[in-house]
Enzyme design. Structure first.
Site, PDB file in Angstrom:
ATOM      1  N   HIS A   7     -51.904  46.382  30.529  1.00 41.69           N
ATOM      2  CA  HIS A   7     -53.275  46.870  30.404  1.00 41.69           C
ATOM      3  C   HIS A   7     -53.706  47.622  31.658  1.00 41.69           C
ATOM      4  O   HIS A   7     -53.055  47.554  32.701  1.00 41.69           O
ATOM      5  CB  HIS A   7     -54.260  45.724  30.113  1.00 41.69           C
ATOM      6  CG  HIS A   7     -54.349  44.688  31.191  1.00 41.69           C
ATOM      7  ND1 HIS A   7     -53.614  43.522  31.178  1.00 41.69           N
ATOM      8  CD2 HIS A   7     -55.095  44.633  32.335  1.00 41.69           C
ATOM      9  CE1 HIS A   7     -53.909  42.802  32.251  1.00 41.69           C
ATOM     10  NE2 HIS A   7     -54.803  43.456  32.976  1.00 41.69           N
ATOM     11  N   HIS A  80     -57.479  48.244  38.298  1.00 44.53           N
ATOM     12  CA  HIS A  80     -56.070  47.891  38.525  1.00 44.53           C
ATOM     13  C   HIS A  80     -55.204  48.279  37.339  1.00 44.53           C
ATOM     14  O   HIS A  80     -55.716  48.575  36.256  1.00 44.53           O
ATOM     15  CB  HIS A  80     -55.913  46.386  38.821  1.00 44.53           C
ATOM     16  CG  HIS A  80     -56.277  45.472  37.692  1.00 44.53           C
ATOM     17  ND1 HIS A  80     -57.551  44.967  37.511  1.00 44.53           N
ATOM     18  CD2 HIS A  80     -55.543  44.958  36.662  1.00 44.53           C
ATOM     19  CE1 HIS A  80     -57.570  44.185  36.442  1.00 44.53           C
ATOM     20  NE2 HIS A  80     -56.379  44.174  35.893  1.00 44.53           N
ATOM     21  N   GLU A 129     -51.512  44.402  39.206  1.00 48.00           N
ATOM     22  CA  GLU A 129     -51.382  43.051  38.666  1.00 48.00           C
ATOM     23  C   GLU A 129     -50.000  42.963  38.037  1.00 48.00           C
ATOM     24  O   GLU A 129     -49.605  43.854  37.280  1.00 48.00           O
ATOM     25  CB  GLU A 129     -52.470  42.815  37.614  1.00 48.00           C
ATOM     26  CG  GLU A 129     -52.385  41.446  36.939  1.00 48.00           C
ATOM     27  CD  GLU A 129     -53.497  41.247  35.890  1.00 48.00           C
ATOM     28  OE1 GLU A 129     -54.242  42.203  35.574  1.00 48.00           O
ATOM     29  OE2 GLU A 129     -53.596  40.115  35.384  1.00 48.00           O
TER      30      GLU A 129
END
Ligand code: CO
Length: 136
Positions: A7, A80, A129
């Site tokens: 994502h 992010h 991440e």
């Protein structure tokens, strides 16, 4: 090592307004319920795309990690990128062995699998991440 783009994280002052925009402009139809992560200081909502997700992040509580980001970017913005990895402890050890700073984690993220975050200074200004691939 580098897995699928799971994502893109987007900080917003209002989940409701951001969701409305993704519906109105892009015809988004598959949108998760609001997930509250008080221990992480965020409310999260996922907008599904055919090959990935947008993770909308709204600050929750006093010490939200995205409050400073929204102070600098009051209308919100890209926060992010999240890539999947096989095993989070191995990924963390690998990052540290290569001299990249792991700023948080591992802890259980919004998808129910462990995540870590790598400092943007080590990745050309992008907070990364890394998330263990969900098993289901
Ligand atoms: Co994320």
């Amino acid at each position: 090592m580098l897995g699928r783009l799971n994502h893109v994280g987007v900080a917003t002052p209002s989940l409701a307004e951001a969701v409305e925009t993704y519906k109105r402009l892009f015809g988004a139809t598959v949108i998760s319920d609001v997930i509250e992560l008080p221990e992480r200081g965020v409310r999260v909502q996922f907008v599904d795309t055919p090959n990935s997700q947008v993770e909308l992040l709204e600050p929750m509580g006093e010490n939200s990690p995205i409050a400073a980001f929204l102070e600098a970017n009051p209308r919100g913005g890209q926060h992010h990128l999240c890539f999947e990895v096989e095993e989070i402890n191995a990924a963390k050890a690998d990052m540290e062995a290569k001299g990249a700073k792991v700023v948080s984690g591992p802890y259980i993220g919004a998808h129910g699998t462990p995540v870590i975050f790598v400092h943007p200074k080590d990745v050309h200004g992008v907070l990364i991440e890394l998330m263990e691939t969900p098993r289901h």
